[in-house]
Write a protein that holds these residues in place. Structure first.
Motif, short mmCIF file in Angstrom:
data_model
loop_
_atom_site.label_atom_id
_atom_site.label_comp_id
_atom_site.label_asym_id
_atom_site.label_seq_id
_atom_site.Cartn_x
_atom_site.Cartn_y
_atom_site.Cartn_z
N ALA A 270 0.83 -1.20 0.00
CA ALA A 270 0.00 0.00 0.00
C ALA A 270 0.86 1.25 0.00
O ALA A 270 1.75 1.40 0.85
N ASP A 271 0.63 2.11 -0.98
CA ASP A 271 1.25 3.43 -1.04
C ASP A 271 2.78 3.35 -0.99
O ASP A 271 3.44 4.17 -0.35
N VAL A 272 3.35 2.37 -1.66
CA VAL A 272 4.81 2.18 -1.66
C VAL A 272 5.46 3.20 -2.58
O VAL A 272 5.07 3.34 -3.75
N SER A 273 6.45 3.91 -2.07
CA SER A 273 7.13 4.95 -2.84
C SER A 273 8.64 4.88 -2.61
O SER A 273 9.09 4.48 -1.53
N LEU A 274 9.38 5.28 -3.63
CA LEU A 274 10.83 5.41 -3.54
C LEU A 274 11.22 6.68 -4.24
O LEU A 274 11.01 6.82 -5.46
N ALA A 275 11.78 7.62 -3.49
CA ALA A 275 12.13 8.92 -4.05
C ALA A 275 13.32 8.81 -4.98
O ALA A 275 14.25 8.03 -4.76
N GLY A 279 14.90 14.15 -8.01
CA GLY A 279 13.56 14.72 -8.04
C GLY A 279 12.52 13.74 -8.52
O GLY A 279 12.79 12.90 -9.38
N GLY A 280 11.32 13.83 -7.95
CA GLY A 280 10.26 12.91 -8.34
C GLY A 280 10.40 11.56 -7.66
O GLY A 280 11.05 11.43 -6.61
N PHE A 281 9.80 10.54 -8.26
CA PHE A 281 9.78 9.21 -7.65
C PHE A 281 10.21 8.14 -8.67
O PHE A 281 9.82 8.19 -9.83
N LEU A 282 11.00 7.19 -8.18
CA LEU A 282 11.30 6.00 -8.97
C LEU A 282 10.15 5.01 -8.87
O LEU A 282 9.83 4.31 -9.83
N VAL A 283 9.57 4.91 -7.67
CA VAL A 283 8.32 4.16 -7.44
C VAL A 283 7.36 5.15 -6.81
O VAL A 283 7.64 5.72 -5.75
N ASP A 284 6.20 5.35 -7.46
CA ASP A 284 5.34 6.47 -7.11
C ASP A 284 4.00 5.99 -6.56
O ASP A 284 3.05 5.75 -7.30
N HIS A 285 3.96 5.79 -5.22
CA HIS A 285 2.71 5.48 -4.51
C HIS A 285 1.97 4.29 -5.15
O HIS A 285 0.83 4.41 -5.60
N VAL A 286 2.64 3.15 -5.15
CA VAL A 286 2.10 1.94 -5.75
C VAL A 286 1.37 1.10 -4.70
O VAL A 286 1.90 0.84 -3.62
N SER A 287 0.16 0.67 -5.04
CA SER A 287 -0.61 -0.26 -4.20
C SER A 287 -0.99 -1.46 -5.07
O SER A 287 -1.43 -1.29 -6.22
N LEU A 288 -0.82 -2.66 -4.51
CA LEU A 288 -0.99 -3.86 -5.33
C LEU A 288 -1.19 -5.08 -4.44
O LEU A 288 -0.55 -5.19 -3.39
N ALA A 483 4.42 2.65 -15.60
CA ALA A 483 4.94 3.75 -16.40
C ALA A 483 5.27 4.90 -15.46
O ALA A 483 4.44 5.27 -14.63
N GLY A 484 6.47 5.41 -15.55
CA GLY A 484 6.86 6.54 -14.70
C GLY A 484 6.79 6.24 -13.22
O GLY A 484 6.52 7.14 -12.42
N GLY A 485 7.00 4.98 -12.82
CA GLY A 485 6.98 4.62 -11.42
C GLY A 485 5.61 4.31 -10.85
O GLY A 485 5.50 3.93 -9.69
#
Length: 517
Positions: A270-275, A279-288, A483-485
């Motif tokens: 849930a809501d996994v992110s990697l900055a 700038g921005g995110f490599l992994v952008d708020h992924v839930s799965l 796409a785009g993290g």
């Protein structure tokens, strides 16, 4: 000899005649004939362990043949080393990247043949200018001053190609050059190959991607078990012919998707992110969610965030945020070793850098992550360990004369199977595979995918990342596009098409099935 045959013979730049190679305990090549014609793409095809890379190393001076002869422009030659072969116009791009991670891009490109000022001082300015020109030719904006160790695997592959192009080659050997490249980068490489052909260079090309061989190849030679199985003009053959010559039968890549199991998810993130440090995110708020017994294909283009998401799940990115649950247990704050024991295993994309300990044997590499299973008191039960190694080698059809052989003696595809075998020996609940088909021939790929399906039927959750549309459509129960993290699409197998997946992979924002016609 017909006129066409005579003309083809006259066009041969480099020829191997009855070449053989024997290593302790194994015969890699037996009486192989091979000819590289100028201004042509000469395809060399075969299963992992068939002897392709060994033959290429002999042609490039890396290895010496045990028997047979080499001819360059009709004159017998013997290359004492790779530098000797390079001096005579033979270049090679290795399947396993041959780069120095602690040196810059420019330093790697000109390593061994530096530009000198007054014959003494290395001209770093000329190196930088030439490296930039090569990167423009390959349509990449990689800074020549960047350390190679800081580049991702696909960028390192581009540097390896530039390194070969920096020399004035007459014969260029390319061993799996597209294995880590995106579709767009493959198109660029094919344009470069067309330029080389037009200038009279003989290109020797090895790949397991049969569609691209049909597209760019002029001739094809097939090796099987160290012997020449067949040779033909590419225009006279098709993919079924090539597969039949390689493996003797036409192998499917899987036995069909399994039925998804119901119940609570095995993996829930849930809501996994990697900055991204820039700038921005490599992994952008992924839930799965991933169910037990489900095979989820993670599809996306280069830089989509697939590998980074896997690194977060295995615990290799401690700065990541969000929640990771496996079988109801919160793994969010746990390190890699604890996640491994909890039931997550990762097969990394770069087997050489991240997957293997190259100084160890096949057996030691297989059991490295699961030694705790073979403990008897304070000592390792060697009998149980050897039995487990034997089962792994048999189940994955790893071609090796002995488990005690150093892992670097294996072909690239068999090394990949060793990495997969090590992950399976940890008895995972969730298996993550990053580009599992990279560098694996069609027969070995079918074995790997059948293994994935069998594991799913036993109740494991399986996630695999790939940029190959045919792979993901053939094997996955469900296809998640990144796409785009971010997750840009989530498709049940029955509703997934190549058009929908490609469209989703090029989206900047998340979409659902209903948004794609």
């Amino acid at each position: 000899m017909s006129a066409s045959q005579s003309e083809a013979h006259d066009d041969v730049v480099l020829r191997a005649e009855q070449v053989g190679k024997v290593y302790p305990g194994t015969t890699a090549l037996q009486g192989v004939d091979f000819a590289a014609r100028r201004g042509a793409v000469n395809v060399l095809l075969g299963e992992n362990g068939a002897g392709k890379s060994t033959l290429m190393k002999i042609l490039a001076g890396v290895e010496q043949p045990s028997s047979g002869r080499l001819f360059l422009d009709g004159q017998e030659v013997r290359f004492a080393s790779i530098n000797d072969a390079a001096a005579q116009g033979i270049g090679i791009i290795f399947q396993e990247l041959n780069l120095c991670p602690n040196l810059s891009v420019a330093e790697n490109i000109f390593l061994g043949h530096p530009a000198l000022r007054f014959g003494i001082d290395i001209d770093t300015n000329r190196h930088a200018l030439a490296a930039r020109a090569l990167m423009r030719r390959l349509e990449h904006a990689i800074d020549p001053d960047t350390l190679v160790g800081d580049l991702r695997i696909a960028q390192q592959q581009i540097v390896e190609i530039a390194k070969a192009l920096a020399r004035d080659v007459r014969v260029l050997i390319m061993d799996e050059p597209t294995s880590a490249l995106s579709a767009a980068e493959v198109e660029i490489l094919f344009r470069v190959i067309a330029e080389l052909k037009a200038s009279g260079v003989a290109v020797v090309y090895i790949s397991h991607r049969l569609e691209e061989l049909v597209r760019i190849g002029d001739t094809v030679s097939v090796l099987r078990d160290g012997r020449l199985q067949a040779s033909a003009e590419m225009r006279d053959v098709d993919i079924p012919w090539m597969i039949a010559q390689m493996v003797g039968t036409l192998a499917d890549q899987s036995d069909g998707p399994a039925t998804r199991s119901g119940g609570a998810p095995l993996l829930s993130i849930a809501d996994v992110s990697l900055a991204n440090p820039h700038g921005g995110f490599l992994v952008d708020h992924v839930s799965l969610d991933v169910a037990a017994g489900e095979v989820v294909g993670l599809y996306g283009l280069l830089g989509a965030g697939r590998s980074e998401l896997f690194e977060v799940l295995i615990g290799a990115q401690p700065d990541a945020t969000g929640t990771v649950l496996l079988d109801g247990i919160d793994l969010t704050s746990l390190p890699i070793a604890s996640r491994l024991r909890a039931g997550i295993a990762l097969v990394p994309e770069d087997r050489q850098r991240d997957g293997l300990v190259q100084s160890l044997s096949v057996a030691a590499n297989l059991t490295l992550a699961s030694l705790w299973q073979f403990l008897r008191g304070l000592a390792i039960d060697k009998t149980r360990e050897r039995n487990a190694v034997a089962r792994a080698i048999g189940n994955l059809f790893i071609k090796v004369s002995s488990p005690d052989v150093e892992v670097t003696a294996l072909s690239g595809g068999n090394q990949q199977k060793v990495v997969i075998g090590r992950a399976l020996l940890t008895r995972p609940k969730l298996l993550l595979l990053d580009e599992p088909g990279r560098g694996i021939d069609v027969g070995a790929k079918a074995e790997v995918f059948r293994t994935m399906r069998a594991l799913a039927r036993e109740g494991l959750g399986v996630m695999f990342a790939t940029s190959d549309l045919k792979e993901v459509l053939a094997v996955a129960d469900r296809i998640v596009v990144m796409a785009g993290g971010r997750i840009a699409g989530d498709f049940p197998r029955a509703e997934a098409t190549e058009t929908r997946l490609v469209a989703a992979a090029n989206q900047g924002t998340a979409i659902s099935v209903g948004h794609l016609a």
